[in-house]
Write a protein that holds these residues in place. Structure first.
Motif, PDB file in Angstrom:
ATOM      1  N   LEU B 214       4.028 -11.748  -2.252  1.00 21.29           N
ATOM      2  CA  LEU B 214       4.233 -11.926  -3.686  1.00 21.29           C
ATOM      3  C   LEU B 214       5.136 -10.842  -4.261  1.00 21.29           C
ATOM      4  CD1 LEU B 214       0.624 -12.920  -4.804  1.00 21.29           C
ATOM      5  CD2 LEU B 214       2.652 -14.378  -4.770  1.00 21.29           C
ATOM      6  N   LEU B 215       5.132  -9.655  -3.646  1.00 19.91           N
ATOM      7  CA  LEU B 215       5.910  -8.555  -4.203  1.00 19.91           C
ATOM      8  C   LEU B 215       7.294  -8.451  -3.561  1.00 19.91           C
ATOM      9  CD1 LEU B 215       3.214  -5.784  -4.698  1.00 19.91           C
ATOM     10  CD2 LEU B 215       4.040  -7.492  -6.299  1.00 19.91           C
ATOM     11  N   GLY B 216       7.703  -9.442  -2.829  1.00 18.53           N
ATOM     12  CA  GLY B 216       9.085  -9.479  -2.373  1.00 18.53           C
ATOM     13  C   GLY B 216       9.328  -8.957  -0.978  1.00 18.53           C
ATOM     14  N   TYR B 217       8.267  -8.840  -0.151  1.00 12.71           N
ATOM     15  CA  TYR B 217       8.476  -8.511   1.257  1.00 12.71           C
ATOM     16  C   TYR B 217       8.804  -9.827   1.965  1.00 12.71           C
ATOM     17  CZ  TYR B 217       6.651  -3.817   0.546  1.00 12.71           C
ATOM     18  OH  TYR B 217       6.465  -2.525   0.116  1.00 12.71           O
ATOM     19  N   ALA B 244       6.564   2.552  13.832  1.00 14.00           N
ATOM     20  CA  ALA B 244       6.096   2.267  12.486  1.00 14.00           C
ATOM     21  C   ALA B 244       5.018   3.258  12.116  1.00 14.00           C
ATOM     22  CB  ALA B 244       5.554   0.836  12.406  1.00 14.00           C
ATOM     23  N   LYS B 245       4.786   3.398  10.793  1.00 12.45           N
ATOM     24  CA  LYS B 245       3.716   4.274  10.331  1.00 12.45           C
ATOM     25  C   LYS B 245       2.454   3.443  10.216  1.00 12.45           C
ATOM     26  CE  LYS B 245       4.693   8.082   7.403  1.00 12.45           C
ATOM     27  NZ  LYS B 245       5.248   8.619   6.149  1.00 12.45           N
ATOM     28  N   GLY B 255       1.159  -8.242  11.908  1.00 13.71           N
ATOM     29  CA  GLY B 255       2.253  -8.890  11.206  1.00 13.71           C
ATOM     30  C   GLY B 255       3.037  -7.770  10.534  1.00 13.71           C
ATOM     31  N   ILE B 256       4.381  -7.828  10.630  1.00 16.86           N
ATOM     32  CA  ILE B 256       5.202  -6.747  10.086  1.00 16.86           C
ATOM     33  C   ILE B 256       6.012  -7.315   8.930  1.00 16.86           C
ATOM     34  CG2 ILE B 256       7.014  -5.062  10.634  1.00 16.86           C
ATOM     35  CD1 ILE B 256       6.011  -5.626  13.653  1.00 16.86           C
ATOM     36  N   PHE B 257       5.928  -6.667   7.770  1.00 16.33           N
ATOM     37  CA  PHE B 257       6.605  -7.146   6.560  1.00 16.33           C
ATOM     38  C   PHE B 257       7.640  -6.117   6.116  1.00 16.33           C
ATOM     39  CE2 PHE B 257       4.064 -10.786   5.154  1.00 16.33           C
ATOM     40  CZ  PHE B 257       3.019 -10.699   6.047  1.00 16.33           C
ATOM     41  N   LEU B 258       8.777  -6.623   5.635  1.00 16.93           N
ATOM     42  CA  LEU B 258       9.873  -5.733   5.265  1.00 16.93           C
ATOM     43  C   LEU B 258      10.668  -6.358   4.122  1.00 16.93           C
ATOM     44  CD1 LEU B 258      11.672  -3.254   6.031  1.00 16.93           C
ATOM     45  CD2 LEU B 258      12.790  -4.732   7.695  1.00 16.93           C
ATOM     46  N   TYR B 333       9.309   1.878   5.805  1.00 16.25           N
ATOM     47  CA  TYR B 333       9.447   0.653   5.034  1.00 16.25           C
ATOM     48  C   TYR B 333       8.743  -0.533   5.683  1.00 16.25           C
ATOM     49  CZ  TYR B 333      13.130   3.143   2.503  1.00 16.25           C
ATOM     50  OH  TYR B 333      13.828   4.042   1.757  1.00 16.25           O
ATOM     51  N   LEU B 334       8.235  -0.336   6.910  1.00 13.41           N
ATOM     52  CA  LEU B 334       7.561  -1.442   7.600  1.00 13.41           C
ATOM     53  C   LEU B 334       6.095  -1.482   7.161  1.00 13.41           C
ATOM     54  CD1 LEU B 334       9.052  -0.934  11.179  1.00 13.41           C
ATOM     55  CD2 LEU B 334       9.741  -2.621   9.465  1.00 13.41           C
TER      56      LEU B 334
END
Lengths: 222, 347
Positions: B214-217, B244-245, B255-258, B333-334
């Motif tokens: 919803l926030l644009g990832y 990744a952190k 699941g990886i979102f960016l 950012y991941l």
């Protein structure tokens, strides 16, 4: 002739005033559904489908000297001016009611809600928001009822009885003139009524135009 | 100030969150944003604090519906003076004109709503909502349907209104620019609060895959944690091995979102840190679209990614459709979510 025409105008004025007082509040309430709204509206719109003589006949039975209204309430309305007003109002009811309903429906409910959040109680909302926006619609509905009552024949004949000097109005007068083959007089009277009707309908239409432009979409959605 | 509301009609909704000075209410259409705003204004029956049980007329709120609801028969200053009925007429007009002046609308005071532009009409409605000096203004999509200059003008007007006086704002919006100007964010979906908090935190650390979406990832791919190295973890992903952190244990499927804005294009000839070098992908730019001040590109490597960058950055990079480029996916950012969470909430 003048006397008959004046009586016609008085009848139209009285019955349309009755409609404004009765039909407008009913139309306002009908903006939202309430239990039995369809049934109530069916009864109110019934005169549209009834021959005026049928409406007049039942009214006459109700209002007759020995009828239920006379017995229960103690007043006789048959063959009197008030009886004709009642008949004409009932017969014009669907026209006025429909016009009023449209006028109220065109009112954006968000205006009334926002007025509430701005601290306006029911009185102020009616005076400062509802009436200024719907009055052209109310007026045009009332003029329509007026014009309709002016041209009424069947109900007025049944309930009023076309008694010269008491309940004779323009429409029944013209009918009688034609029946007596006084065509010249009938022509004069008819022409007068025609001009009057034309002016009224024209006025109603102009008001509707004006009302539409007043309630047209305000700014934001352009 | 805390909001705690329960609504059953027209839709069931339950919301509890902290209200900042400027709180953005985000969520897809039908999430219940408008219903919640209307309940706070007292126009929809709801139970809770603040103002529970008070009729709309007595709530210290200013309400701005999506269609503004300016009174079409009154001009701009009369609209603003409407809520000031408790003042003598002269003072009403004076106050209304002063408010219009604050929003740069002095010259439009005698115009009817139909004669105002969309942005002007919104500022008049905002001035009207503020006229009674409410505690809270409730704005429903205040910038929807406006062009860019008008949008920023309305946003500036809102911020100006909040900077003076003691008013707070709750703003339902789809506009990311508006949402990012807020100090707190509440994410609503199907009548439930998915996440709330300071806006930096919510935008940079979405609590669930759904919130991230919803926030644009907009980019999503999957992988698995294979090794931990301090605060970083090495992942085996569809895109190759990436750092990744995360605190998730070794073996977790993720699941990886960016965000498209956070995919960085490498300027050739610049040295990369070892971590960034590991997180570099090579691929072809399938499609480069210039959309005003923003450039969008589709990247096709081992995975597909959507990229978005400001035009002034693209000017230096000079992207073209069909080119081979390297991109870096910075570890910070991941956004990672364990696969169970992911499948759970994307049902």
């Amino acid at each position: 002739m003048t006397e008959v025409l004046l009586r016609s105008l008085a009848l139209a004025a009285a019955s349309s005033a009755v409609l404004l007082l009765v039909a407008a509040p009913l139309a306002y309430l009908s903006r939202r559904p309430y239990p039995g709204r369809t049934l109530v509206e069916t009864l109110l719109l019934l005169p549209l489908a009834l021959p005026p003589t049928v409406l007049g006949f039942y009214l006459l039975l109700l209002l007759a000297p020995e009828g239920p209204v006379a017995r229960l309430l103690g007043f006789e309305l048959a063959f009197s001016f008030p009886g004709m007003v009642l008949g004409a109002a009932l017969f014009s009811f669907p026209f006025a009611y429909t016009a009023y309903r449209e006028a109220f429906r065109a009112l954006d409910p968000a205006l009334l809600e926002t007025a509430r959040t701005l601290g306006a109680g029911p009185g102020r909302r009616l005076r400062e928001v509802v009436l200024p926006l719907v009055w052209p619609g109310l007026l045009s509905g009332t003029l329509l009822a007026f014009a309709h009552a002016l041209g009424e024949f069947g109900v007025v004949l049944m309930v009023g009885g076309n008694i010269p000097g008491r309940t004779q109005v323009a429409s029944t007068y013209i009918y009688e003139l034609v029946a007596r083959l006084e065509l010249e007089k009938a022509h004069q009277a008819s022409l007068t009524v025609l001009v009057l009707a034309l002016a009224l309908v024209y006025l109603t239409r102009s008001l509707e135009e004006r009302w539409r432009s007043a309630t047209g979409s305000p700014g934001p959605t352009r | 100030m805390e909001v705690r509301y329960r609504i059953t009609r027209p839709y069931p909704l339950e919301a509890a969150f902290e209200l900042g000075r400027f709180t953005a209410l985000l969520g897809p259409s039908g999430a219940g944003k408008t219903t919640l705003i209307r309940a706070l204004a007292g126009l929809v029956p709801g139970r809770g604090t603040p103002y529970g049980g008070l009729p709309a007329e007595r709530r210290p709120v200013g309400y701005l519906p999506q269609n503004l609801a300016l009174f079409p028969h009154l001009n701009a200053w009369q609209n603003v003076a409407f809520p000031l009925a408790h003042l003598p007429p002269g003072e009403r007009k004076e106050r209304a004109l002063a408010l219009l002046g604050r929003f740069g609308l002095s010259e439009k005071a005698d115009r009817r709503p139909a004669e105002l532009s969309g942005g002007e009409a919104r500022r008049v409605a905002l001035a009207r909502a503020l006229a009674r000096e409410p505690e809270l203004i409730l704005l429903d999509e205040p910038t929807a349907g406006l062009d860019r200059p008008n949008r920023s003008q309305v946003l500036r007007a809102i911020l100006a209104a909040l900077s003076s006086g003691n008013v707070r704002a709750l703003v339902a919006t789809h506009d990311p620019e508006l949402a990012q100007a807020a100090d707190r964010v509440v994410v609503l979906e199907r009548g439930k609060v998915l996440q709330e908090g300071p806006s930096d935190r919510v935008f940079n650390h979405p609590a669930s895959p759904r919130v991230a979406q919803l926030l644009g990832y907009e980019n999503r791919f999957s992988g698995r944690v294979v090794q931990r190295e301090g605060e970083l973890a090495l992942l085996a992903t569809e895109a190759g091995r990436l750092y990744a952190k995360t605190e998730l244990p070794v073996g977790t499927r993720v699941g990886i979102f960016l965000r498209p804005e956070e995919v960085l294009i490498v300027r050739e000839g610049r040295p990369l840190s070892p971590v960034d070098a590991q997180n570099t992908l090579v691929g072809r730019l399938r499609c480069v679209r210039r959309m005003g001040p923003v450039v969008e590109a589709e990247f096709q490597g081992r995975i597909e990614l959507l990229l978005r960058l400001p035009r002034h950055v693209e000017d230096r990079l000079g992207l073209a459709t069909g080119e081979i480029r390297r991109v870096v996916l910075k570890p910070r950012y991941l956004q990672l979510f364990s696969e169970e969470e992911d499948s759970f909430s994307s049902e």
